[in-house]
Design a protein around this motif. Structure first.
Motif, mmCIF file in Angstrom:
data_model
loop_
_atom_site.group_PDB
_atom_site.id
_atom_site.type_symbol
_atom_site.label_atom_id
_atom_site.label_comp_id
_atom_site.label_asym_id
_atom_site.label_seq_id
_atom_site.Cartn_x
_atom_site.Cartn_y
_atom_site.Cartn_z
ATOM 1 N N ALA A 1 0.806 -1.230 0.000
ATOM 2 C CA ALA A 1 0.000 0.000 0.000
ATOM 3 C C ALA A 1 0.836 1.276 0.000
ATOM 4 O O ALA A 1 0.302 2.362 -0.246
ATOM 5 C CB ALA A 1 -0.922 0.002 1.226
ATOM 6 N N ILE A 2 2.142 1.164 0.254
ATOM 7 C CA ILE A 2 2.977 2.365 0.399
ATOM 8 C C ILE A 2 2.863 3.312 -0.796
ATOM 9 O O ILE A 2 2.649 4.518 -0.616
ATOM 10 C CB ILE A 2 4.451 1.968 0.658
ATOM 11 N N PRO A 3 2.978 2.831 -2.040
ATOM 12 C CA PRO A 3 2.934 3.794 -3.157
ATOM 13 C C PRO A 3 1.552 4.388 -3.425
ATOM 14 O O PRO A 3 1.433 5.354 -4.175
ATOM 15 C CB PRO A 3 3.410 2.958 -4.354
ATOM 16 N N HIS A 4 0.511 3.819 -2.818
ATOM 17 C CA HIS A 4 -0.851 4.280 -3.091
ATOM 18 C C HIS A 4 -1.388 5.186 -1.986
ATOM 19 O O HIS A 4 -2.495 5.708 -2.103
ATOM 20 C CB HIS A 4 -1.781 3.075 -3.257
ATOM 21 N N ALA A 5 -0.616 5.378 -0.937
ATOM 22 C CA ALA A 5 -1.067 6.176 0.199
ATOM 23 C C ALA A 5 -0.621 7.622 0.060
ATOM 24 O O ALA A 5 0.265 7.952 -0.729
ATOM 25 C CB ALA A 5 -0.538 5.576 1.504
ATOM 26 N N ASP A 6 -1.243 8.480 0.843
ATOM 27 C CA ASP A 6 -0.874 9.902 0.861
ATOM 28 C C ASP A 6 0.506 10.111 1.477
ATOM 29 O O ASP A 6 0.996 9.285 2.243
ATOM 30 C CB ASP A 6 -1.901 10.693 1.689
ATOM 31 N N ARG A 7 1.130 11.247 1.149
ATOM 32 C CA ARG A 7 2.340 11.713 1.820
ATOM 33 C C ARG A 7 3.441 10.658 1.838
ATOM 34 O O ARG A 7 3.968 10.305 2.875
ATOM 35 C CB ARG A 7 2.016 12.155 3.237
ATOM 36 N N GLN A 8 3.741 10.122 0.661
ATOM 37 C CA GLN A 8 4.816 9.140 0.514
ATOM 38 C C GLN A 8 4.595 7.922 1.414
ATOM 39 O O GLN A 8 5.517 7.420 2.054
ATOM 40 C CB GLN A 8 6.173 9.773 0.809
ATOM 41 N N GLY A 9 3.361 7.439 1.436
ATOM 42 C CA GLY A 9 3.069 6.211 2.167
ATOM 43 C C GLY A 9 3.081 6.375 3.669
ATOM 44 O O GLY A 9 3.328 5.403 4.394
ATOM 45 N N GLU A 10 2.783 7.580 4.167
ATOM 46 C CA GLU A 10 2.917 7.843 5.601
ATOM 47 C C GLU A 10 2.112 6.871 6.472
ATOM 48 O O GLU A 10 2.624 6.334 7.453
ATOM 49 C CB GLU A 10 2.486 9.280 5.902
ATOM 50 N N GLY A 11 0.841 6.639 6.113
ATOM 51 C CA GLY A 11 -0.005 5.771 6.928
ATOM 52 C C GLY A 11 0.516 4.345 7.028
ATOM 53 O O GLY A 11 0.735 3.823 8.127
ATOM 54 N N PRO A 12 0.739 3.669 5.891
ATOM 55 C CA PRO A 12 1.292 2.315 5.954
ATOM 56 C C PRO A 12 2.667 2.253 6.612
ATOM 57 O O PRO A 12 2.961 1.307 7.358
ATOM 58 C CB PRO A 12 1.363 1.892 4.477
ATOM 59 N N CYS A 13 3.511 3.244 6.368
ATOM 60 C CA CYS A 13 4.852 3.232 6.974
ATOM 61 C C CYS A 13 4.768 3.374 8.491
ATOM 62 O O CYS A 13 5.521 2.710 9.228
ATOM 63 C CB CYS A 13 5.710 4.344 6.386
ATOM 64 N N ARG A 14 3.873 4.230 8.961
ATOM 65 C CA ARG A 14 3.707 4.382 10.399
ATOM 66 C C ARG A 14 3.219 3.070 11.017
ATOM 67 O O ARG A 14 3.672 2.664 12.089
ATOM 68 C CB ARG A 14 2.718 5.506 10.705
ATOM 69 N N ALA A 15 2.297 2.399 10.331
ATOM 70 C CA ALA A 15 1.791 1.118 10.833
ATOM 71 C C ALA A 15 2.898 0.061 10.859
ATOM 72 O O ALA A 15 3.001 -0.734 11.800
ATOM 73 C CB ALA A 15 0.628 0.644 9.965
ATOM 74 N N LEU A 16 3.725 0.041 9.823
ATOM 75 C CA LEU A 16 4.830 -0.918 9.780
ATOM 76 C C LEU A 16 5.811 -0.673 10.925
ATOM 77 O O LEU A 16 6.303 -1.613 11.553
ATOM 78 C CB LEU A 16 5.535 -0.828 8.425
ATOM 79 N N ARG A 17 6.117 0.593 11.192
ATOM 80 C CA ARG A 17 6.989 0.922 12.325
ATOM 81 C C ARG A 17 6.386 0.398 13.630
ATOM 82 O O ARG A 17 7.087 -0.173 14.464
ATOM 83 C CB ARG A 17 7.175 2.447 12.424
ATOM 84 N N GLN A 18 5.084 0.622 13.803
ATOM 85 C CA GLN A 18 4.428 0.230 15.042
ATOM 86 C C GLN A 18 4.419 -1.281 15.221
ATOM 87 O O GLN A 18 4.596 -1.791 16.335
ATOM 88 C CB GLN A 18 2.990 0.769 15.039
ATOM 89 N N LEU A 19 4.238 -2.004 14.138
ATOM 90 C CA LEU A 19 4.170 -3.461 14.224
ATOM 91 C C LEU A 19 5.540 -4.105 14.379
ATOM 92 O O LEU A 19 5.703 -5.078 15.117
ATOM 93 C CB LEU A 19 3.484 -4.025 12.972
ATOM 94 N N THR A 20 6.533 -3.579 13.666
ATOM 95 C CA THR A 20 7.823 -4.270 13.576
ATOM 96 C C THR A 20 8.912 -3.669 14.447
ATOM 97 O O THR A 20 9.917 -4.312 14.710
ATOM 98 C CB THR A 20 8.329 -4.228 12.125
ATOM 99 N N LYS A 21 8.755 -2.419 14.867
ATOM 100 C CA LYS A 21 9.781 -1.649 15.586
ATOM 101 C C LYS A 21 11.044 -1.478 14.740
ATOM 102 O O LYS A 21 12.156 -1.410 15.248
ATOM 103 C CB LYS A 21 10.130 -2.291 16.935
ATOM 104 N N GLN A 22 10.825 -1.383 13.426
ATOM 105 C CA GLN A 22 11.892 -1.065 12.484
ATOM 106 C C GLN A 22 11.458 0.144 11.664
ATOM 107 O O GLN A 22 10.294 0.540 11.695
ATOM 108 C CB GLN A 22 12.181 -2.256 11.556
#
Length: 340
Positions: free
Chosen positions: A217-238
């Motif tokens: 979903a990263i390329p399809h989200a607003d602001r350079q994938g901000e939403g999916p990237c934030r979720a990935l950080r929260q889930l993986t701690k990376q």
């Protein structure tokens, strides 16, 4: 008032009738001195519940629960009833249902019999009706509400979204799986706002199975994938920013590891926010801390990290992988017997 005296006389009349019947039987064909007071109508009873009159409210609640099937249509028509506290007067987390009004207290005290009513109200046109329904569902958590709660994760009212998310967090993970699959599908929507809402909810629900969909979903989200990237950080701690390639490489290498291992890895991250988030999740999930302080000097953090690794290898792995197997075990199947 007329309603108050009706409920009081109803209680008194019942008590008097009981006393008379116990004192002496009524002769055949005789007529009592006074007719027993009539029961309150449905509307009268709900009026007393909504007004929460001192000394009468509990008796009204008890009678309403006893007459629940009869009351449901009128209860649905009045929902959420007269409010003592308006939702917009409350900052922070929502109150309990009973704190908003008498009718909402009745709904939660009636229990599962109101589940169909609440599921219907979760889809109401009026946002406030959806909100108060979600507040009640958060307390009752009926199984048939899960699909409607998943839909409310995308509600235009953020208060409804928050209540729906809190309610879903209280269900067993195995019961959420069909609903989570629907939420993952939303990550492939054309609407960036829907993608962001799905990403945030799946991260809060700690759905590790959503990671491939979040990466896609990263390329399809607003602001350079901000939403999916934030979720990935929260889930993986990376944190690999908006790089699909790096996230995919990490997932290929780590997808077979337990999420607690991801959290332990997160304790070593250079980002203080991720280290703090990792130890917070570990404490919540395991009840352990092993002296890890995300703001301590690097040497102290390394020593605490080693204690976490030792715990995982010596006891944590067995404890949590057995729990995962138990969660996936069919209800009717007993676990294997251990020898010795």
């Amino acid at each position: 008032s007329t309603r108050s005296s009706s409920l009081t006389s109803l209680s008194a009349g019942c008590a008097s009738a009981t006393a008379l019947s116990e004192a002496a039987p009524i002769a055949a064909g005789s007529v009592p001195d006074a007719a027993a007071p009539a029961a309150l109508s449905v509307d009268q009873l709900l009026d007393v519940v909504e007004q929460r009159q001192a000394g009468e409210f509990e008796a009204a609640i008890d009678e309403a629960i006893a007459r629940a099937p009869e009351l449901l249509p009128a209860l649905a028509a009045r929902f959420p009833g007269e409010l003592e506290v308006d939702r917009y007067a409350v900052s922070g987390r929502p109150l309990r249902a009973a704190q908003y009004g008498g009718l909402l207290e009745l709904v939660t005290r009636m229990g599962s019999i109101t589940s169909d009513l609440l599921v219907e109200k979760l889809s109401a046109v009026a946002r406030d009706v959806r909100f108060y329904a979600a507040v009640c569902v958060t307390e009752l958590r009926p199984m048939n509400a899960i699909p409607a709660l998943i839909d409310r994760l995308f509600d235009p009212d953020f208060g409804v979204r928050a209540c729906a998310l809190e309610a879903l967090q209280g269900y067993p993970a195995r019961d959420l799986e069909p609903g989570l699959a629907r939420a993952r599908q939303a990550l492939h929507a054309d609407d960036p706002q829907r993608i962001a809402a799905a990403a945030a909810a799946l991260a809060e629900l700690e759905d590790r199975e959503a990671i491939p969909d979040l990466i896609a979903a990263i390329p399809h989200a607003d602001r350079q994938g901000e939403g999916p990237c934030r979720a990935l950080r929260q889930l993986t701690k990376q944190d690999f920013g908006a790089s699909e390639r790096k996230w995919q490489k990490w997932w290929d290498d780590h997808q077979r590891r337990h999420r607690i291992e991801w959290l332990i890895d997160g304790l070593e991250h250079k980002d203080l926010e991720l280290r703090s988030s990792a130890i917070a999740d570990l404490r919540r999930l395991t009840g352990e801390a092993f002296g890890f302080d995300p703001e301590a000097p690097r040497r102290e953090r390394e020593l605490a990290h080693r204690r976490w690794l030792t715990w995982w290898n010596e006891s944590g792995r067995q404890r949590f992988t057995e729990r995962e197997h138990e969660r996936r075990r069919p209800t009717g199947l007993l676990p294997p017997r251990r020898n010795g």
